[in-house]
Design a protein around this motif. Sequence first.
Motif, short mmCIF file in Angstrom:
data_model
loop_
_atom_site.label_atom_id
_atom_site.label_comp_id
_atom_site.label_asym_id
_atom_site.label_seq_id
_atom_site.Cartn_x
_atom_site.Cartn_y
_atom_site.Cartn_z
N ALA A 51 0.84 -1.21 0.00
CA ALA A 51 0.00 0.00 0.00
C ALA A 51 0.87 1.26 0.00
O ALA A 51 0.58 2.21 -0.73
N ALA A 54 2.27 1.72 -3.46
CA ALA A 54 1.25 2.24 -4.36
C ALA A 54 1.01 3.73 -4.12
O ALA A 54 0.86 4.51 -5.07
N LEU A 55 0.96 4.14 -2.85
CA LEU A 55 0.77 5.57 -2.55
C LEU A 55 1.96 6.40 -3.01
O LEU A 55 1.78 7.50 -3.52
N THR A 58 1.83 7.57 -6.55
CA THR A 58 0.87 8.62 -6.94
C THR A 58 1.49 10.00 -6.94
O THR A 58 0.89 10.93 -7.47
N PHE A 62 -3.82 11.57 -5.30
CA PHE A 62 -4.54 10.34 -5.00
C PHE A 62 -5.48 9.90 -6.12
O PHE A 62 -5.83 8.74 -6.20
N ARG A 64 -4.64 9.36 -8.94
CA ARG A 64 -3.86 8.39 -9.72
C ARG A 64 -4.12 6.95 -9.27
O ARG A 64 -3.77 6.02 -9.99
N LEU A 65 -4.74 6.76 -8.12
CA LEU A 65 -5.13 5.42 -7.70
C LEU A 65 -6.18 4.85 -8.64
O LEU A 65 -6.38 3.64 -8.71
N LEU A 111 -10.35 0.27 -9.39
CA LEU A 111 -9.15 0.14 -8.55
C LEU A 111 -8.27 -1.00 -9.02
O LEU A 111 -7.07 -1.00 -8.77
N ASN A 114 -5.56 -2.48 -6.87
CA ASN A 114 -4.65 -1.53 -6.23
C ASN A 114 -4.53 -1.86 -4.75
O ASN A 114 -5.53 -2.02 -4.06
N VAL A 116 -3.82 -0.19 -2.13
CA VAL A 116 -4.27 0.77 -1.11
C VAL A 116 -5.64 0.39 -0.54
O VAL A 116 -5.83 0.40 0.66
#
Length: 119
Positions: A51, A54-55, A58, A62, A64-65, A111, A114, A116
């Motif tokens: 997570a 993934a963050l 970006t 956000f 971009r999630l 998502l 993803n 997150v």
Amino acid sequence: MAEAKPTSLYAPSAMVFSVAQGDDASAPVLRAATLSCMPSAQGTHPDPKAACTALNSTGGTFDRLLAAPDTDRACPMHYAPVTVTAEGVWQGSRVTWKHTFSNACAMNATLNGNAVFAF
């Protein structure tokens, strides 16, 4: 006068992520997870390291999630809104972000695994 000094070499990152049934953040929360990324990945999130990665990808944006939807996945056209939120501090800056999907299938397709919101 004493000068304020940071207590860490890293900017703080502590977030709460939630998935709610409804079209706003005050809707009933279905699930939530906490995540802290600095100095190490930790929290109630089942995969904090993935997570945080993934963050970080970006760049603090956000939205971009939502950038990798599964175009091969067909979802029903019924309206049962689901809202995802991210609140807290990301790399030293206060963050409040939310996005509403038309239904859970649309959320999962958008998502697309993803990390997150994979809790």
